[in-house]
Design a protein around this motif. Structure first.
Motif, PDB file in Angstrom:
ATOM      1  N   LEU A 166      -3.364   4.292   8.887  1.00  0.00           N
ATOM      2  CA  LEU A 166      -3.644   3.453   7.530  1.00  0.00           C
ATOM      3  C   LEU A 166      -4.681   3.790   6.613  1.00  0.00           C
ATOM      4  CD1 LEU A 166      -3.794  -0.020   9.513  1.00  0.00           C
ATOM      5  CD2 LEU A 166      -2.114   0.655   8.232  1.00  0.00           C
ATOM      6  N   SER A 167      -5.102   5.037   6.561  1.00  0.00           N
ATOM      7  CA  SER A 167      -6.051   5.611   5.942  1.00  0.00           C
ATOM      8  C   SER A 167      -5.879   5.382   4.294  1.00  0.00           C
ATOM      9  CB  SER A 167      -6.299   7.036   5.888  1.00  0.00           C
ATOM     10  OG  SER A 167      -6.708   7.346   7.363  1.00  0.00           O
ATOM     11  N   ASN A 168      -4.590   5.207   4.043  1.00  0.00           N
ATOM     12  CA  ASN A 168      -3.924   5.057   2.501  1.00  0.00           C
ATOM     13  C   ASN A 168      -4.038   3.643   2.114  1.00  0.00           C
ATOM     14  OD1 ASN A 168      -4.105   7.765   2.132  1.00  0.00           O
ATOM     15  ND2 ASN A 168      -2.114   8.009   2.692  1.00  0.00           N
ATOM     16  N   ASP A 169      -4.214   2.642   3.244  1.00  0.00           N
ATOM     17  CA  ASP A 169      -3.898   1.221   3.095  1.00  0.00           C
ATOM     18  C   ASP A 169      -5.160   0.295   3.482  1.00  0.00           C
ATOM     19  OD1 ASP A 169      -0.847   1.252   2.319  1.00  0.00           O
ATOM     20  OD2 ASP A 169      -0.526   2.321   4.231  1.00  0.00           O
ATOM     21  N   LEU A 170      -6.349   1.029   3.709  1.00  0.00           N
ATOM     22  CA  LEU A 170      -7.405   0.129   4.120  1.00  0.00           C
ATOM     23  C   LEU A 170      -8.024  -0.737   3.286  1.00  0.00           C
ATOM     24  CD1 LEU A 170      -9.837   2.579   6.210  1.00  0.00           C
ATOM     25  CD2 LEU A 170      -8.163   0.770   6.930  1.00  0.00           C
TER      26      LEU A 170
END
Length: 259
Positions: A142-146
């Motif tokens: 989820l790093s790109n959607d935090l």
């Protein structure tokens, strides 16, 4: 994946836990709702530093049992000891990472803000929060959607964020209620690899409920629950041998789990 800043605390945690053969001890536990016995008197020991799977059809009592272990629900009779402490015990809140079957998230906040909120609850410093949030977000991809509002997350993304929250405080015990529901197969494999690493390298004890038999095969030990009773317990191989079955699916049908 190792976090250097937590290596010392991990070592201390593992030394304390290693002295306990059973991380969770359940004795003659029972629970009823409106005169219906949901959990019949049962006793189970869950060993430290193992992955223990709890299997059973919907409505068999898995979630009720999990909630009593976590301390969210009081049993009618019997007792639960976790890490040598009688449940409920407020000091256990920081020792258990719990992922519920239904997502309890703040949808008006972003994924990062949700993780920040729970990290602050555990009293982490700013630098420690960043390390743990980056770690947990990477594990569940989820790093790109935090920085997106959770309101815009898909069902699968919400499940992944719930798992990240369960991991955030580096607990000794992970209790995960059907954590891979709605998650794609590739990510599911990645999550299971991390669970196995957490057990092997960091000495975590993991209790997981699942309907999925290929996940059950990856557990060190499984307990099959039917109508509030443990009807089979052992390693996947032991249970298949006991029921003369080629697969856990076949065992599941034989014990009446398929109806």
């Amino acid at each position: 994946m190792k976090l250097k800043s937590t290596e010392c605390s991990l070592k201390l945690n593992n030394e304390r836990v290693s002295g306990l053969q059973n991380a969770i001890h359940i004795e003659e536990l029972s629970k009823s709702f409106k005169r219906k016995r949901v959990i019949k008197p049962l006793s189970v020991q869950i060993e430290s530093q193992k992955i223990y799977g709890l299997l059973g059809p919907s409505g068999c009592g898995k979630t009720t049992l999990i909630k009593m272990i976590v301390g969210m629900m009081k049993p009618d009779a019997g007792g639960i000891t976790v890490l040598g402490k009688r449940v409920p015990d407020a000091s256990l809140l920081s020792e258990i990472g719990y992922m519920a079957q239904s997502d309890a998230l703040y949808t008006e906040l972003t994924g990062r803000q949700n993780l920040e909120f729970f990290a602050k609850l555990y009293g982490m410093s700013k630098s420690e929060r960043k390390i743990r949030i980056d770690y947990a977000a990477e594990i569940v991809q989820l790093s790109n959607d935090l920085d997106v509002s959770v309101f815009a997350y898909s069902g699968g993304m919400k499940r992944r964020l719930s798992l990240a929250i369960a991991l955030i405080q580096n607990p000794k015990i992970l209790i995960l209620d059907e954590p891979t529901v709605g998650i794609d197969p590739l990510l599911k494999q990645s999550i299971w690899k991390e669970l196995e690493r957490l057990k092997a390298e960091e000495g975590k004890t993991i209790l997981i409920t699942t309907h999925v038999m290929d996940e059950a095969e990856r557990c060190d030990k499984i307990g099959m629950l039917r109508e509030g009773e443990i009807v089979a317990i052992g390693t996947p191989m032991e249970i298949k041998a006991q029921y003369h079955a080629a697969s856990l699916d076949e065992v599941f049908v034989k014990i009446g789990g398929g109806h």
